[in-house]
Design an enzyme around this catalytic site. Structure first.
Site, short mmCIF file in Angstrom:
data_model
loop_
_atom_site.label_atom_id
_atom_site.label_comp_id
_atom_site.label_asym_id
_atom_site.label_seq_id
_atom_site.Cartn_x
_atom_site.Cartn_y
_atom_site.Cartn_z
N ARG A 147 0.85 -1.20 0.00
CA ARG A 147 0.00 0.00 0.00
C ARG A 147 0.88 1.24 0.00
O ARG A 147 1.77 1.38 0.84
CB ARG A 147 -0.93 0.00 1.22
CG ARG A 147 -1.82 1.22 1.29
CD ARG A 147 -2.90 1.13 2.39
NE ARG A 147 -3.54 2.43 2.52
CZ ARG A 147 -3.57 3.15 3.64
NH1 ARG A 147 -3.03 2.68 4.76
NH2 ARG A 147 -4.14 4.34 3.67
N HIS A 193 -3.43 10.93 0.88
CA HIS A 193 -2.91 10.69 2.23
C HIS A 193 -2.35 12.02 2.74
O HIS A 193 -1.17 12.16 3.03
CB HIS A 193 -1.85 9.58 2.21
CG HIS A 193 -1.67 8.89 3.53
ND1 HIS A 193 -1.76 7.52 3.69
CD2 HIS A 193 -1.41 9.36 4.77
CE1 HIS A 193 -1.55 7.18 4.96
NE2 HIS A 193 -1.33 8.29 5.64
N GLU A 239 -7.95 8.12 6.34
CA GLU A 239 -8.35 8.69 7.63
C GLU A 239 -8.79 10.16 7.53
O GLU A 239 -8.09 11.07 8.01
CB GLU A 239 -7.20 8.61 8.64
CG GLU A 239 -6.87 7.22 9.08
CD GLU A 239 -5.93 7.19 10.30
OE1 GLU A 239 -5.81 8.21 10.99
OE2 GLU A 239 -5.34 6.14 10.55
N ASN A 378 -7.95 1.49 9.71
CA ASN A 378 -6.66 1.65 10.37
C ASN A 378 -6.91 1.44 11.85
O ASN A 378 -7.52 2.27 12.52
CB ASN A 378 -6.08 3.05 10.11
CG ASN A 378 -5.64 3.22 8.67
OD1 ASN A 378 -5.63 2.24 7.91
ND2 ASN A 378 -5.27 4.41 8.29
N TYR A 380 -5.45 0.64 15.28
CA TYR A 380 -4.28 0.59 16.13
C TYR A 380 -4.59 0.24 17.59
O TYR A 380 -3.86 -0.51 18.22
CB TYR A 380 -3.55 1.94 16.13
CG TYR A 380 -2.80 2.25 14.86
CD1 TYR A 380 -1.44 2.00 14.77
CD2 TYR A 380 -3.44 2.80 13.75
CE1 TYR A 380 -0.73 2.29 13.61
CE2 TYR A 380 -2.74 3.09 12.59
CZ TYR A 380 -1.40 2.84 12.52
OH TYR A 380 -0.70 3.12 11.37
N GLU A 454 -4.02 -0.50 8.13
CA GLU A 454 -2.85 -0.11 8.94
C GLU A 454 -3.02 -0.64 10.34
O GLU A 454 -4.11 -0.59 10.92
CB GLU A 454 -2.73 1.42 9.08
CG GLU A 454 -2.26 2.15 7.87
CD GLU A 454 -2.20 3.67 8.08
OE1 GLU A 454 -1.98 4.11 9.22
OE2 GLU A 454 -2.38 4.38 7.08
C1 FCB Z 1 -1.96 6.74 10.72
C2 FCB Z 1 -1.55 7.44 9.46
C3 FCB Z 1 -0.18 7.06 8.99
C4 FCB Z 1 0.80 6.98 10.14
C5 FCB Z 1 0.26 6.12 11.25
C6 FCB Z 1 1.18 5.96 12.43
O1 FCB Z 1 -3.01 7.41 11.29
O2 FCB Z 1 -2.48 7.11 8.46
O3 FCB Z 1 0.22 7.98 8.01
O4 FCB Z 1 1.15 8.23 10.57
O5 FCB Z 1 -0.96 6.68 11.71
#
Ligand code: FCB
Length: 586
Positions: A147, A193, A239, A378, A380, A454
């Site tokens: 990606r 992005h 995002e 994404n 996390y 992500e």
């Molecule tokens: C996400 C972003 C990516 C990177 C990660 C850590 O939110 O999409 O660009 O900064 O966090």
């Protein structure tokens, strides 16, 4: 002040320690009167009393409570064939060549060139020249997908077709895409992005201007025309929340438009959602039949776990949080074409004359509804959400969602949290993936496949670098297993998993100081050498075998480490301790 401290605004929890503290201080000051003047009787005296006493004692943190979520057991298993294993990158974070080969300036270039800043993105990882090296890194990891994002000002220097197409930019992406295909990797391309052409910002105010729908459509059309014969997976935006709220609401990241929390950020999101839908329709009407690809959007997803799942107020508060964070974009595109009810009520109330949250017409709702072939999440981390009418303690929500009332966030003391992490608020909460997928599947009627576009974990820059990143190995063991659990146990249609990120890069305002790469990038070396960390080997073994097949050495290794990886130990120690060094079967 090092560049890294200026802005820590990345992903869902994008707050710099420095900016956060400043904002906190400012907010603390301005809110004291409000709290002292609070006369309504608290519904839960004990919680409110505790918060209030903490406030009086000057403690910014509430007493953290455990959520009732159990640790999951390890399960072995593999993903369906055709599943994409990849890494994610973004143009500004890796390309460099900021004004090379005819590229125009982006809002991030512009920001980085202000006095007092170091424009690390000018060179970044120099992927503009080293793309073949990067592709080889991906191939070495046995990735089946890659990606990356296209830099709009590299293709269209002033953002518009009228300003001319930059052939050198087209050539660059052609070479990158061809190289990926030659190495059997699927290109997964993000069109936006965050690096808007500065000219569009200067001339039109960027995403505040409704004409951006047309400009973005021209740019997206150009991408489909030039690359759509080989690119079959397109994400319009990465995002949107993460560039709209910091950039157009809080004003802490480019284009730094201040004082927009009450109105501007909602207007910007309205334009962005329409721009997304327009690009999808263009593809659907004019390219799909011939090119046969998919167009979706990548959303930042921060799972809001109710602190007490048997308290309906906490459950409602968590749902409201989800609506403001994910639902702002997901509800129009994957739901009923409109903003979530919670947002409409809390932002507009009865105000029909001058609504701060813009209103979609019925035709617009029909146009936006269902305008995606997949969703990228994404994914996390998580926050613990509870219902509270108190202004204190100040938290993430108070800062970034002032219109979301009655909802506060905290964290769970049992969630592993790395002292070595570059992001202070980054908790290791693997099951957030499964919960988010469940929520999305239950909430939205437009059924689409999922990609985890992500996820990853950071460490602070350190010298010498520690290449044995046990915490990152733990992180991927836990998170990949969770994705497998979602597929196997819940039947979710997850089609890909992308690690953030291929190599240490420019972590936006944090520069080099926060590192999430599977490869270490030596920014002191003029060659910007990339060296695999221990986590890269593990990720390769996972990808090569499609997960955790019974009997594989890395499966056994994951089982052995499982309990330890659920403690703080790996994330707090940058050294080879406890569970030993993963060397892999190779
Ligand atoms: C996400 C972003 C990516 C990177 C990660 C850590 O939110 O999409 O660009 O900064 O966090």
């Amino acid at each position: 002040m090092p560049e890294s401290r200026v802005l820590v605004f990345v992903g869902p929890l994008l707050i710099t320690a420095a900016v956060l503290q400043l904002l906190m201080a400012a907010k603390t000051h301005s809110r004291i009167g409000g709290v002292l003047g609070h006369t309504a009787l608290p519904e839960d005296i004990s919680i409110n009393a505790r918060e209030y006493s903490q406030h009086i004692q000057g403690s910014p943190k509430p007493v953290r409570q455990n959520s009732s979520y159990p640790k999951e057991p390890f399960i072995s298993g593999t993903v369906p064939s055709g599943f994409l294993w990849g890494t994610s990158t973004a143009a500004y974070q890796v390309e460099g060549g900021w004004n090379t080969g005819g590229k125009g300036e982006s809002i991030w270039d512009h920001w980085a060139h202000q006095p007092g800043r170091t424009p690390l993105g000018d060179t970044a990882c120099d992927s503009y020249h080293k793309y073949a090296t990067d592709v080889q890194l991906g191939a070495n990891l046995a990735m089946t997908a890659y990606r990356f994002s296209i830099s709009w000002p590299r293709l269209l220097p002033d953002g518009t077709l009228a300003g001319g197409v930059n052939q050198a930019g087209v050539d660059y992406y052609n070479k990158l895409i061809d190289e990926l295909i030659a190495h059997k990797m699927v290109p997964f391309v993000t069109m936006y992005h965050w690096d808007l052409p500065q000219a569009l910002q200067t001339k039109y105010g960027g995403w505040t201007n409704a004409s951006m729908v047309d400009y973005f459509n021209d740019y997206a059309t150009l991408c489909f025309q030039k690359f759509g014969d080989r690119v079959k997976r397109w994400a319009t935006f990465n995002e949107p929340w993460s560039f709209i709220v910091p950039g157009y609401g809080l004003g802490v990241s480019p284009p730094q438009m201040l004082f927009g929390m009450k109105r501007r950020q909602y207007e910007v999101a309205h334009v962005v959602i329409k721009a997304h839908a327009r690009a999808w329709h263009t593809y659907n009407d004019s390219f799909r039949a011939q090119q046969g690809g998919e167009v979706g959007i990548v959303l930042g997803a921060l799972w809001g776990q109710p602190r007490n799942t048997s308290d309906p107020r906490d459950v409602q508060a968590a749902d409201n949080f989800e609506q403001f964070f994910l639902g702002w974009f997901a509800n129009p595109i994957y739901g009923n074409g409109d903003y979530p009810d919670a947002m409409k009520q809390m932002i507009n109330g009865d105000s029909v004359a001058d609504p701060r949250l813009p209103v979609f017409t019925e035709a617009e709702k029909a146009y936006v509804r269902g305008s995606a072939d997949f969703v990228g999440l994404n994914q996390y981390s998580a926050v613990l959400i509870y219902a509270s009418d108190h202004t204190f303690p100040l938290d993430f929500i108070s800062l970034v969602m002032p219109d979301l009332k009655g909802v506060k966030d905290t964290s769970d003391p049992t969630w592993p949290h790395g002292a070595s992490s570059g992001f202070s608020a980054h908790y290791v909460v693997p099951w957030n993936i499964r919960e988010q997928l469940r929520y999305f599947s239950e909430k939205y009627s437009h059924k689409v496949p999922f990609y985890i576009t992500e996820t990853g974990i950071s460490e602070k820059e350190q010298f010498p670098p520690n290449m044995n990143d046990t915490w990152r190995q733990c992180f991927y063991m836990l998170y990949v297993d969770e994705a497998i659990r979602a597929i196997k146990l819940d039947g979710r249609d997850v089609r890909g998993f992308f690690a953030w990120t291929l190599m240490d890069n420019i972590e936006w305002g944090s520069g080099h100081s926060v590192r999430l790469g599977l490869h270490y990038t030596n920014f002191s070396d003029p060659n910007l050498t990339r060296t695999p960390k221990a986590s890269a080997k593990l990720y390769r073994d996972i990808a090569t075998s499609g997960g955790f097949p019974e009997g594989a050495p890395h499966t056994k290794h994951t089982q052995d480490w499982w309990d330890w990886c659920h403690t703080n130990a790996p994330y707090n120690n940058d050294t080879e301790i406890g569970a030993g060094h993963y060397r892999g079967p190779h």
